[in-house]
Write a protein that holds these residues in place. Structure first.
Motif, PDB file in Angstrom:
ATOM      1  N   ALA A  99     -47.716  26.839 -27.086  1.00 29.90           N
ATOM      2  CA  ALA A  99     -48.045  25.271 -27.604  1.00 29.90           C
ATOM      3  C   ALA A  99     -49.814  26.069 -27.922  1.00 29.90           C
ATOM      4  CB  ALA A  99     -48.647  24.337 -27.087  1.00 29.90           C
ATOM      5  N   GLY A 100     -51.356  25.851 -28.656  1.00 29.10           N
ATOM      6  CA  GLY A 100     -51.999  26.197 -28.864  1.00 29.10           C
ATOM      7  C   GLY A 100     -53.095  25.389 -28.603  1.00 29.10           C
ATOM      8  N   LEU A 101     -54.143  25.539 -28.070  1.00 28.71           N
ATOM      9  CA  LEU A 101     -54.658  24.665 -28.039  1.00 28.71           C
ATOM     10  C   LEU A 101     -56.640  24.860 -28.939  1.00 28.71           C
ATOM     11  CD1 LEU A 101     -56.961  22.154 -26.510  1.00 28.71           C
ATOM     12  CD2 LEU A 101     -57.557  23.454 -24.856  1.00 28.71           C
ATOM     13  N   VAL A 102     -56.921  24.939 -29.521  1.00 30.12           N
ATOM     14  CA  VAL A 102     -58.135  24.753 -30.911  1.00 30.12           C
ATOM     15  C   VAL A 102     -58.917  23.452 -30.441  1.00 30.12           C
ATOM     16  CG1 VAL A 102     -58.259  25.798 -33.197  1.00 30.12           C
ATOM     17  CG2 VAL A 102     -56.144  25.895 -32.431  1.00 30.12           C
ATOM     18  N   SER A 103     -60.301  24.320 -30.423  1.00 30.06           N
ATOM     19  CA  SER A 103     -61.667  23.753 -30.089  1.00 30.06           C
ATOM     20  C   SER A 103     -62.254  23.078 -31.469  1.00 30.06           C
ATOM     21  CB  SER A 103     -62.385  24.488 -29.484  1.00 30.06           C
ATOM     22  OG  SER A 103     -64.280  23.478 -29.988  1.00 30.06           O
ATOM     23  N   GLU A 104     -63.369  22.565 -31.879  1.00 28.54           N
ATOM     24  CA  GLU A 104     -63.894  22.259 -33.611  1.00 28.54           C
ATOM     25  C   GLU A 104     -64.188  24.007 -33.680  1.00 28.54           C
ATOM     26  OE1 GLU A 104     -65.427  20.454 -36.656  1.00 28.54           O
ATOM     27  OE2 GLU A 104     -63.628  19.805 -35.039  1.00 28.54           O
ATOM     28  N   ALA A 105     -65.409  24.668 -32.878  1.00 32.27           N
ATOM     29  CA  ALA A 105     -65.748  25.594 -33.372  1.00 32.27           C
ATOM     30  C   ALA A 105     -66.006  26.719 -32.295  1.00 32.27           C
ATOM     31  CB  ALA A 105     -67.283  25.538 -33.242  1.00 32.27           C
ATOM     32  N   PHE A 129     -58.814  26.241 -40.196  1.00 37.66           N
ATOM     33  CA  PHE A 129     -58.455  27.623 -39.815  1.00 37.66           C
ATOM     34  C   PHE A 129     -57.133  27.925 -39.794  1.00 37.66           C
ATOM     35  CE2 PHE A 129     -57.215  29.488 -35.291  1.00 37.66           C
ATOM     36  CZ  PHE A 129     -57.837  30.635 -35.149  1.00 37.66           C
ATOM     37  N   LEU A 130     -55.751  28.294 -39.567  1.00 35.84           N
ATOM     38  CA  LEU A 130     -55.027  28.407 -39.720  1.00 35.84           C
ATOM     39  C   LEU A 130     -54.492  28.880 -41.194  1.00 35.84           C
ATOM     40  CD1 LEU A 130     -52.226  25.727 -38.029  1.00 35.84           C
ATOM     41  CD2 LEU A 130     -53.027  28.487 -37.038  1.00 35.84           C
ATOM     42  N   ASN A 138     -60.196  18.194 -34.228  1.00 36.75           N
ATOM     43  CA  ASN A 138     -60.659  17.890 -35.371  1.00 36.75           C
ATOM     44  C   ASN A 138     -59.311  18.842 -36.040  1.00 36.75           C
ATOM     45  OD1 ASN A 138     -61.101  18.118 -38.019  1.00 36.75           O
ATOM     46  ND2 ASN A 138     -62.027  16.567 -37.237  1.00 36.75           N
ATOM     47  N   ALA A 139     -58.394  17.909 -36.424  1.00 39.53           N
ATOM     48  CA  ALA A 139     -56.656  17.930 -37.345  1.00 39.53           C
ATOM     49  C   ALA A 139     -57.714  19.220 -38.020  1.00 39.53           C
ATOM     50  CB  ALA A 139     -55.959  16.734 -37.778  1.00 39.53           C
ATOM     51  N   LYS A 140     -58.368  18.720 -39.411  1.00 40.65           N
ATOM     52  CA  LYS A 140     -58.868  18.929 -40.629  1.00 40.65           C
ATOM     53  C   LYS A 140     -59.319  20.530 -40.308  1.00 40.65           C
ATOM     54  CE  LYS A 140     -61.733  18.197 -44.537  1.00 40.65           C
ATOM     55  NZ  LYS A 140     -62.584  17.015 -44.913  1.00 40.65           N
ATOM     56  N   ILE A 142     -49.782  19.026 -35.712  1.00 41.78           N
ATOM     57  CA  ILE A 142     -51.434  19.731 -35.139  1.00 41.78           C
ATOM     58  C   ILE A 142     -51.358  18.187 -34.448  1.00 41.78           C
ATOM     59  CG2 ILE A 142     -53.629  19.290 -35.495  1.00 41.78           C
ATOM     60  CD1 ILE A 142     -52.926  21.424 -37.849  1.00 41.78           C
ATOM     61  N   ALA A 143     -51.689  17.413 -33.670  1.00 40.75           N
ATOM     62  CA  ALA A 143     -52.140  16.292 -32.106  1.00 40.75           C
ATOM     63  C   ALA A 143     -53.965  16.306 -32.577  1.00 40.75           C
ATOM     64  CB  ALA A 143     -51.322  16.408 -30.910  1.00 40.75           C
ATOM     65  N   GLU A 144     -54.043  15.411 -31.803  1.00 40.69           N
ATOM     66  CA  GLU A 144     -56.024  15.963 -31.906  1.00 40.69           C
ATOM     67  C   GLU A 144     -56.112  15.640 -30.104  1.00 40.69           C
ATOM     68  OE1 GLU A 144     -58.370  14.959 -35.746  1.00 40.69           O
ATOM     69  OE2 GLU A 144     -58.185  13.398 -34.732  1.00 40.69           O
ATOM     70  N   LEU A 145     -57.209  16.242 -29.548  1.00 37.93           N
ATOM     71  CA  LEU A 145     -57.144  15.330 -28.221  1.00 37.93           C
ATOM     72  C   LEU A 145     -59.067  16.003 -28.443  1.00 37.93           C
ATOM     73  CD1 LEU A 145     -57.765  15.542 -25.842  1.00 37.93           C
ATOM     74  CD2 LEU A 145     -56.784  18.180 -24.973  1.00 37.93           C
TER      75      LEU A 145
END
Length: 250
Positions: free
Chosen positions: A95-101, A51-52, A44-46, A70-73
Motif C-alpha cells: 500500500a501507499g500512504l499519501v499526504s495532501e502535500a 497525483f496518480l 484526500n482521495a481527490k 483509495i481509502a481516506e485517513l
C-alpha cells in the motif's frame, strides 16, 4: 506475510500535467513504486487521484485509475477505523500512504497508520520527496542543528502571543529554531503576531510555495519585518502554503 507500507511524498502544490512533470520533485524510483500499487491510503482521495494522474504520464499505472482503491485517513477519521485501513496490508497487499502535500506522516494524520503498522509487524518504507519543513530550515539560514516543529498556534490572540513568547524564550535559551505553520488565509495574521510578540532582534523567516515556481524565502529581523509591513510591503503569501521560522538572538 504482510505487505509493505510505502510512504509516498506528494508535490507541495499545483503541478503542470506534462511529460516529466515530476522529475524535479520525485526520483524515478518513487514514481515507479507508486505506479505499481493498487491500494492507497490518502488524506484526500481527490488529491491522491490528481497525483496518480501525474505519475501516470511517465509511469503507466498497474490498473486504470478508477480501479485503484483509495481509502481516506484524515483528521475526521475515528481511531477505530485504522484497523480496516491496515487490513489489506495484513492480507499481503502493498500500500501507499499519501499526504495532501509533501511527505506523509509529518504534520499529517498518516502517522497513526504508520504506528499501527509497526505494532503489527508491517514493514514501513519511507520514500524520498519534498518536505516543506526541511526545505524551509535549509533555506532560512537559521540553526539547522537544533530545530522544533510546533504545528499550529492557538487562534485566540492572547493565547497565541503567550505561546510565541514561550517559544522565543526556548529558542533563546536552547539556540533552537522554531517552526510554525498556519492556515494559508491567516498568514498575514501570523506574521503580524510574530513581529509584535517577538523581540526586535529575533530573526524571522517566511518561506512560501516551496519547490514551486512562485517560491519565496525571506529571513530578517522582526524589526525589519515590522518596518516592511508598515510601508505596505507585505509578502505575497495570502492563501499560499507558508512555513514560519524564528530564532531568538542572545
Amino acid at each position: 506475510m504482510p505487505g509493505t507500507l510505502y510512504l509516498i511524498p506528494n508535490t507541495l502544490g499545483p503541478t503542470e500535467a506534462a511529460p516529466h512533470a515530476l522529475s524535479h520533485i520525485l526520483p524515478e524510483q518513487v514514481q515507479d513504486i507508486a505506479s505499481k500499487l493498487e491500494y492507497f491510503v490518502a488524506e484526500n482521495a481527490k488529491t491522491a487521484r490528481a497525483f496518480l494522474k501525474l505519475v501516470a504520464i511517465d509511469h503507466p499505472l498497474a490498473r486504470p485509475l478508477q480501479e485503484i482503491q483509495i481509502a481516506e485517513l484524515n483528521v475526521n477519521t475515528p481511531p477505530q477505523a485504522l484497523a480496516a485501513l491496515l487490513a489489506p496490508l495484513l492480507e499481503g497487499r502493498d500500500a501507499g500512504l499519501v499526504s495532501e502535500a509533501g511527505v506523509p506522516a509529518v504534520a499529517d494524520p498518516g502517522a497513526d497508520l504508520v504506528r499501527l503498522a509497526h505494532q503489527h509487524g508491517v514493514p514501513v518504507r519511507p520514500l524520498v520527496g519534498p518536505s516543506s519543513l526541511l526545505l524551509a530550515v535549509m533555506a532560512s539560514g537559521l540553526n539547522g542543528q537544533s530545530f522544533a516543529f510546533n504545528g499550529y498556534l492557538p487562534t485566540d490572540a492572547g493565547q497565541r502571543t503567550k505561546r510565541i513568547q514561550q517559544l522565543e524564550q526556548r529558542s533563546r535559551s536552547e539556540k533552537q529554531t522554531q517552526l510554525l505553520i498556519e492556515t494559508p488565509y491567516r498568514n498575514g495574521a501570523m506574521l503580524e503576531a510574530l513581529i509584535t510578540s517577538c523581540q526586535p532582534g529575533t530573526l524571522v523567516c517566511v518561506a512560501t510555495d516551496l519547490s514551486l515556481t512562485t517560491e519565496t524565502v525571506r529571513t530578517q529581523t522582526a524589526a525589519k519585518w515590522k518596518a516592511q509591513l508598515a510601508s505596505g510591503q507585505a509578502p505575497d503569501f495570502h492563501k499560499k502554503p507558508t512555513v514560519f521560522l524564528f530564532l531568538a538572538q542572545s
